[in-house]
Scaffold this motif. Structure first.
Motif, mmCIF file in Angstrom:
data_model
loop_
_atom_site.group_PDB
_atom_site.id
_atom_site.type_symbol
_atom_site.label_atom_id
_atom_site.label_comp_id
_atom_site.label_asym_id
_atom_site.label_seq_id
_atom_site.Cartn_x
_atom_site.Cartn_y
_atom_site.Cartn_z
ATOM 1 N N THR A 155 9.428 10.720 8.541
ATOM 2 C CA THR A 155 9.127 9.669 9.507
ATOM 3 C C THR A 155 8.903 8.332 8.801
ATOM 4 O O THR A 155 9.328 7.282 9.294
ATOM 5 C CB THR A 155 7.886 10.019 10.338
ATOM 6 N N SER A 156 8.270 8.369 7.645
ATOM 7 C CA SER A 156 8.059 7.142 6.880
ATOM 8 C C SER A 156 9.393 6.515 6.494
ATOM 9 O O SER A 156 9.636 5.323 6.732
ATOM 10 C CB SER A 156 7.234 7.432 5.628
ATOM 11 N N ASP A 157 10.277 7.309 5.922
ATOM 12 C CA ASP A 157 11.578 6.798 5.485
ATOM 13 C C ASP A 157 12.401 6.296 6.667
ATOM 14 O O ASP A 157 13.061 5.248 6.587
ATOM 15 C CB ASP A 157 12.348 7.880 4.736
ATOM 16 N N GLN A 165 6.417 -9.921 4.181
ATOM 17 C CA GLN A 165 5.939 -8.742 4.908
ATOM 18 C C GLN A 165 5.389 -9.128 6.286
ATOM 19 O O GLN A 165 4.239 -8.838 6.621
ATOM 20 C CB GLN A 165 4.876 -8.022 4.089
ATOM 21 N N SER A 166 6.200 -9.776 7.114
ATOM 22 C CA SER A 166 5.744 -10.281 8.408
ATOM 23 C C SER A 166 5.863 -9.255 9.535
ATOM 24 O O SER A 166 5.398 -9.512 10.645
ATOM 25 C CB SER A 166 6.524 -11.544 8.780
ATOM 26 N N THR A 167 6.488 -8.110 9.277
ATOM 27 C CA THR A 167 6.604 -7.042 10.279
ATOM 28 C C THR A 167 5.711 -5.870 9.885
ATOM 29 O O THR A 167 5.759 -5.400 8.758
ATOM 30 C CB THR A 167 8.061 -6.562 10.398
ATOM 31 N N THR A 168 4.889 -5.437 10.829
ATOM 32 C CA THR A 168 3.996 -4.306 10.595
ATOM 33 C C THR A 168 4.302 -3.209 11.600
ATOM 34 O O THR A 168 4.376 -3.468 12.807
ATOM 35 C CB THR A 168 2.522 -4.718 10.743
ATOM 36 N N VAL A 169 4.496 -2.000 11.110
ATOM 37 C CA VAL A 169 4.811 -0.864 11.974
ATOM 38 C C VAL A 169 3.749 0.217 11.782
ATOM 39 O O VAL A 169 3.590 0.756 10.691
ATOM 40 C CB VAL A 169 6.199 -0.270 11.665
ATOM 41 N N TYR A 170 3.014 0.502 12.845
ATOM 42 C CA TYR A 170 2.074 1.623 12.848
ATOM 43 C C TYR A 170 2.764 2.791 13.552
ATOM 44 O O TYR A 170 3.130 2.674 14.720
ATOM 45 C CB TYR A 170 0.801 1.276 13.620
ATOM 46 N N HIS A 171 2.957 3.882 12.836
ATOM 47 C CA HIS A 171 3.566 5.050 13.465
ATOM 48 C C HIS A 171 2.477 6.075 13.746
ATOM 49 O O HIS A 171 1.934 6.692 12.827
ATOM 50 C CB HIS A 171 4.641 5.666 12.578
ATOM 51 N N CYS A 172 2.141 6.229 15.018
ATOM 52 C CA CYS A 172 1.075 7.137 15.438
ATOM 53 C C CYS A 172 1.677 8.497 15.777
ATOM 54 O O CYS A 172 2.360 8.656 16.793
ATOM 55 C CB CYS A 172 0.341 6.569 16.643
ATOM 56 N N ASN A 204 -6.364 16.435 7.272
ATOM 57 C CA ASN A 204 -6.982 15.660 6.192
ATOM 58 C C ASN A 204 -5.945 15.204 5.172
ATOM 59 O O ASN A 204 -6.250 15.071 3.994
ATOM 60 C CB ASN A 204 -8.082 16.480 5.513
ATOM 61 N N GLU A 205 -4.716 14.977 5.628
ATOM 62 C CA GLU A 205 -3.664 14.519 4.730
ATOM 63 C C GLU A 205 -4.008 13.149 4.138
ATOM 64 O O GLU A 205 -4.640 12.317 4.798
ATOM 65 C CB GLU A 205 -2.323 14.426 5.464
ATOM 66 N N ASP A 206 -3.578 12.924 2.908
ATOM 67 C CA ASP A 206 -3.769 11.626 2.264
ATOM 68 C C ASP A 206 -2.657 10.690 2.737
ATOM 69 O O ASP A 206 -1.586 10.623 2.144
ATOM 70 C CB ASP A 206 -3.740 11.774 0.742
ATOM 71 N N LEU A 207 -2.921 9.967 3.802
ATOM 72 C CA LEU A 207 -1.895 9.107 4.396
ATOM 73 C C LEU A 207 -1.567 7.892 3.538
ATOM 74 O O LEU A 207 -0.535 7.246 3.739
ATOM 75 C CB LEU A 207 -2.338 8.663 5.796
ATOM 76 N N SER A 208 -2.419 7.573 2.581
ATOM 77 C CA SER A 208 -2.148 6.431 1.702
ATOM 78 C C SER A 208 -0.843 6.618 0.932
ATOM 79 O O SER A 208 -0.168 5.645 0.589
ATOM 80 C CB SER A 208 -3.301 6.244 0.711
ATOM 81 N N ALA A 209 -0.484 7.879 0.675
ATOM 82 C CA ALA A 209 0.736 8.161 -0.086
ATOM 83 C C ALA A 209 1.998 7.854 0.713
ATOM 84 O O ALA A 209 3.089 7.783 0.140
ATOM 85 C CB ALA A 209 0.742 9.630 -0.518
ATOM 86 N N TYR A 210 1.852 7.668 2.043
ATOM 87 C CA TYR A 210 3.024 7.464 2.886
ATOM 88 C C TYR A 210 3.128 6.024 3.393
ATOM 89 O O TYR A 210 3.995 5.718 4.210
ATOM 90 C CB TYR A 210 2.987 8.435 4.063
#
Length: 205
Positions: free
Chosen positions: A79-81, A101-108, A118-124
């Motif tokens: 999903t990140s890719d 970096q003017s576009t921000t995408v939050y994928h919920c 408890n996944e480490d989401l920082s890695a993605y």
């Protein structure tokens, strides 16, 4: 890893769905969608957008809600890719301004099971082509909202996570998540101006 439960706002009934609660907050913050809650209930995906007007560039903040029956590292990576590829700049102008970096995408990613995560989401987290991708995991059954660890984030990532916290009711004051972006814009403009002056001076002398 930071695992936080979204605080239910005073005006919301206890135990309300954190997904619908977040969607309501997005509307209050000026986001729009062509689908809506009914589409979400039937198809399990909805997108909210808000244009961002910044000096020297335009941007966009996007929230994508996707219902998933299960969640693992493979799904997070895919999903990140996929999302970053979709929203990366494609035109010459967009690529030239991608450093801002003017576009921000939050994928919920909304999990249908009640299993805590408890996944480490920082890695993605990903930053490429002018788009910043931030993954969010929501488990409505247990009112859990998981997002990247704020303590590890600096630069343009930290205010974006703080803005998410504001939307979730975990911060009382709003956050200007584009402040670092605007600062970077003026620094870039100053550097370009100095280079132009140096070039002109070299021709004169």
């Amino acid at each position: 890893m930071q695992k936080l439960k979204a605080e239910t706002p005073i005006e919301s009934p206890a135990g309300s769905d954190p997904v619908l609660r977040l969607m309501d907050r997005l509307v209050e913050e000026g986001f729009t969608t062509e689908q809506g809650p009914e589409w979400w209930e039937e198809y399990g995906e909805v997108i909210y957008r808000r244009p961002e007007r910044l000096p020297l560039a335009t941007g966009e903040t996007i929230f994508i809600f996707t219902r998933v029956p299960e969640l693992n590292q493979r799904i997070l990576r895919q999903t990140s890719d996929s999302v970053v590829h979709t929203y990366s700049g494609r035109t010459v102008a967009q690529k030239a301004l991608s450093v801002l970096q003017s576009t921000t995408v939050y994928h919920c990613l909304v999990c249908t099971s009640d299993e805590p995560h408890n996944e480490d989401l920082s890695a993605y987290i990903a930053r490429t082509g002018g788009a910043t991708f931030i993954p969010v995991v929501i488990v409505p059954g247990i009112n859990e909202v998981l997002y990247p660890n704020l303590e590890d984030k600096v630069g343009v990532i930290r205010p974006r996570v703080e803005y998410l916290q504001f939307l979730l009711g975990e911060r009382r004051e709003s956050v200007n998540m584009h402040k670092p972006t605007i600062q970077a814009m003026w620094v870039s403009a100053a550097v370009v101006a100095l280079l132009l002056v140096a070039v002109v001076f070299s021709f004169v002398t």
